[in-house]
Write an enzyme that holds these catalytic residues in place. Sequence first.
Site: not given
Lengths: 782, 223
Positions: A87, A138, A160, A284, A312, A356, A581
Site C-alpha cells: 500500500h 479504501h 491529502d 480506523q 497529512d 493510523e 493516483g
Amino acid sequence: MSDLSMTPEPGHEAGAREHHTDSNQIIAAPQTDGLDTVTKAEASPDVEQPWAELGLKEDEYARIREILGRRPTSAELAMYSVMWSEHCSYKSSKVHLRRFGDLPSETPRGKQLAGIGENAGVIDIGQGWAVTFKVESHNHPSYIEPYQGAATGVGGIVRDIMAMGARPIAVMDPLRFGALDHPDTARVLPGVVAGIGGYGNCLGLPNIGGEVVFDDCYQGNPLVNALCVGKLRHEDLHLAKAAGKGNKVILFGAKTGGDGIGGVSVLASETFDAEGPAKRPAVQVGDPFAEKVLIECCLDLYAAGVVEGIQDLGGAGLSCATSELASAGDGGMRIELDRVPLRDSSLRAEEILMSESQERMMAVVEPEKLDEFMAIANKWDVEATVLGEVTDGEHLVITWHGEVVVDVPPRSVAHDGPVYERPLARPDYLDALQSDSASLLTRPSSGHELREQLLAVLGSPNIADKSWITDQYDRYVMGNTALAMPDDAGVVRVDEGTGLGVAVSTDCNGRFTKLDPFIGSQHAVAEAYRNVAATGATPLAVSDCLNFGSPEDAGVMWQFSQAVDGIIEACRSFGTPVTGGNVSFYNQTGDVAIHPTPVVAVLGVMDDVSKRTPSAWKDAGLALYVLGETRDELNGSEWACVVHGHLGGTPPQIHLDNEKALATVLIDGARDGLFASAHDLSSGGLAVALAEGAVRHGVGASVEFEQGNAFVSLFSESAGRALVAVAPEHVEAFEAMAGGHGVPATKIGETGGGALAVGDLFSVPVAELAETHQAPLRKVFG
Amino acid sequence: MKIGVITFPGSLDDHDAKRAVRLAGGDPVDLWHGDADLKGVDAVVVPGGFSYGDYLRCGAIARFAPVMEKLVPAAQGGMPVLGICNGFQILCESHLLPGALIRNEQQKFFCTDQVLRVENASTAWTNDFEQGAEITIALKNGEGCFVADAKTLDELEGEGRVVFRYLHGNPNGSYRDIAGVTNERGNVVGLMPHPEHCVEEGFGPSTDGLAFFTSAIKALANV
C-alpha cells in the site's frame, strides 16, 4: 507549561517529561521496560524478530539489516514493515507507474505546479487559481467495517488535498459492490453510503458525483474509492518537506490511539482468506468534527504564513509522515515520540509509530513563528505538540524517554523500499472470452421485445436511479455546486467573482477492462473525458485509482501493465497528464480477482460555470441529435449482460481522435449556448440516455431510426458519442459547427410529450420509465 | 444593514449565509462563537452545520457558547434572528423557539429540493413573500423531524406561528408537516431547509431563498 508544547489538557499526556512543569502534571514512570533500543539491537543481533507477521518477506528483512548494518529495533521494524507494504511502497506497481512520467506534464492550460510524488498533483486553471485532485482507495477497511472504512476514506483523501495548501471544495465516490440482491451487499452498501455521508456532510464538502456499479466479481471485494478536489491560489502551494535546521516539527489534530495499527500492512496488502479471522481492530475510526476544525485551522495557518512544510497522517501514520517529511527535506529530523498526545496511555513506541488514528497533520515551523502557530491552533481548539526538530544530520532519530529507538536514513524507509518486477502473463482464459462475441446473441425481433428489453436494462441495478444513495450526500453546501449527480460530471465554482470553475467525472467500465484491459482502460479515460466535455468544460488532467487483484498473480499483473499502457496512450492523445493516483492490489478472495478496475478521474476547467450544459432537457420541441458514429458493438454491453447474462468478445473500438473532435464540439457548443442538454452515451447506450433524459424533468421524446436499425441504435455502446438537445434557433449553427469538426450529427427526433416513443415500434410513458428506473434500489433498501 | 452570521466550530453554511446577506443587499458581519459580542449588528443568522460535531445532541453545546449570552437577550428584545437547520436546532435548545428536532423518521440523512408553503408572511424573515406562496428550498439534514407536544403544536397553529410547511410529501416525519416556526413576536424564525443555498441562478434549486434576507432588511428599514 513548556514553551515547546501546547496541550489543552495538561496532565493527560502519556509519560512525563521533566520540563512539563504544570502543577497538575501526572509524573508517571517512563514506560521503558522491555524497550528495544538501538543500543540493545547492536548488542543482540540474533534476536528472533516477527518480520513475517508484520508482512515482510525474508529478503526484505535481510535488506533492512543490510541498510542499518545491524538488526532493526522493534520500532524500526514496525516502520519499515508499514512503509514497505504494498500500500505504501507501491513495490509491485512502481515499475509500471513510472511510465506515467513519460507523458508530457503540460495540461492544455499550462504547467503543473506539482505532480506525481507529492500528496496530490496541482494544476493551473488560470486567473491565479490552481486546483488539486486525487482519488484513493479504501476498499479493504470498507469491507470489514463499512461505515468507518468509507468515512475514513473520505477523511484521508481530504487531508491529502489539505496537505497541498488547498481548501477542499468537493468530493466524489466511485463505488463497486457485489450483486444488489446479495445479503452481504445489504450489509456493506448502506454502511458505506452512511459513512461517506456521515463524514463528508459533516465536513461541509459537497458530494457532486461518482459511480455505483454492481457486479458479482466485487462480492467479497467491494471497491470504495474517494476523490477530493481542492482549490488554492498559486502562491499558497505547500509541499511536504522538512527543511531548515532547527525548525520545529509539530503534530497537531486528534490524539493518537490504538486504532488502525498495522492497517496498511495487515489489511491493504493481504488477500482476504475466505475463512480468516475478523480484522476489525485494524480499521480506523473517524471523527469528522475533528477534521472540520483541522481544515479551518490549517487554512488559517497557511493564510498566516507560519507553515514551512506540511504532511497529512494517513496510512502508516507517524512512520510515514516523519520519514517522508525528512527524506523530502535537506537534513535529518529528531523526534521525541513520548511527546505524542495519546488516547491510550498503554501504547508502546512501535504502536504509536504505526497507529493510523485519523484527523492528524504534521507541520514544520520556523521557531520564531511557533507562538503564532500555537495561537491559531488554540483558536480552533486543535491540540498541537512540538515533537522535535529538523537537524543537519542525515538520519531520522526517534527517541522514547531519552532512549534512541529509531535511527535510520529516512529515504530508506520512505522511498528505497523494494521494487518488484512481478511476472506478467496474458491470462489463458482471454482467448476463449474474446471469441465469445455478443454478436451471436438473440436480438429482439419486434417492437414489443425492444420495449421489454429497454425496460429490463433501465431497471437493472447498474443503470437504475441511484438517488437512494446520492440523496444521503449534501450536494449544496458551499453554494458553488453548478452540477451534481445524476449529471454527467460534477461542476463546482472556484471563483465567485468570475465564475471560473471545474468539472470532474470518474469512470471505468470493468466489463470492458476484463475483456481487454488495454482498450478497456482507454475507454475509462475516454468516458470520463467525454463526461467532462459534455458539461462544456475543457479536460485538463487525470488522476486514477487502479483497483486490481493480487500482484502475485501473473495474469493480474499483465492486466495492470496493460491498463497503465492504455491510460497512457489515451492521455497522450488527449494532452492530459496523469497528476497522481493510487493503486489498490489484493482485491480478490481466494483465486477469484475482481474485474480490473482502473477508475479514472478527469478534471476539466470552465471559465464561467454558469454556461455549463446539463445532461437532461427541460423543454419540449428541442431537436435531438446523436453526435458520433454508432456501430454494431454489443460486446460487454449492459444489454448483453442484462438480457443474456453474457460477457464476451472484444470491447467497442476506441478512436481517440474522434473523442477529441467530439469534445471540441461539446465544449464549443456550451460556450456558444447551443445545447439545452448533452449526455454522454455509455452503459446502456442511447436507450438509457433517452430514458434518463425523459425521466429527469418528466419531458418525453419521439425518435425514429432507419428500418432495421432500431436495436443497434438503441443498445450499441460505441464510444465517442453523445446525445444533445438543440433549440430550433440553434440547429443551423450547431450542424455547421459539428460538420466543421468532422463529427457526424444524426437527427433522431425531438423532445416533448409524455412518453418515449420510438417510431411506430413502441412507446413507454415517462411515468413507467421513472418507476422502472427507481424501483431496484428502493426495492432492496426501502 | 448589518447582519451577523455566527461561526461555531463545525458550522458549515456560514459562508453561504454571508453570501446570501450580501446578494440581498445587506452587510454580512462575522460573529465568533467564543466572543460574547454581537458587534453592533441589526440582525443575526445562526447558520447550518454540525456545531461541536452534533455531539451530545444537535445544538445542545452551541447553546452555551459565549456569543449566545448576547444573542438570547437581543432576540428576546426583538432583534431579527434566523436559525437555519443546525441554527434552528440551536434556537430550540436556547428556548428562543418551541419544540425540538429529532432524527429523521427514515433514520437517514436526506438531501432534496423541497417544496414549502409560506404559512406566515408577516415575520421579520418572510414579509417579502406572498402569504401561501409555494417555494422550493434545498433541504439537507439527518435530524430534521420537528416535534412538540400537542398543546404547543395547537398554540403554534392557532397563533399563526407555523411559518413553513412541507408540501408534496413530508421528508422527515415532522409533526403536522412543520418545516419552520417563529416566536410570539415574529422576529425569531427557525427552519430546517436552507434558504442560503437558493440565492443564485444556477447554484441551488431556485432563487426563492433570497426573499428571506430581503425580508429582514425590509423589516429593519421599517423599524
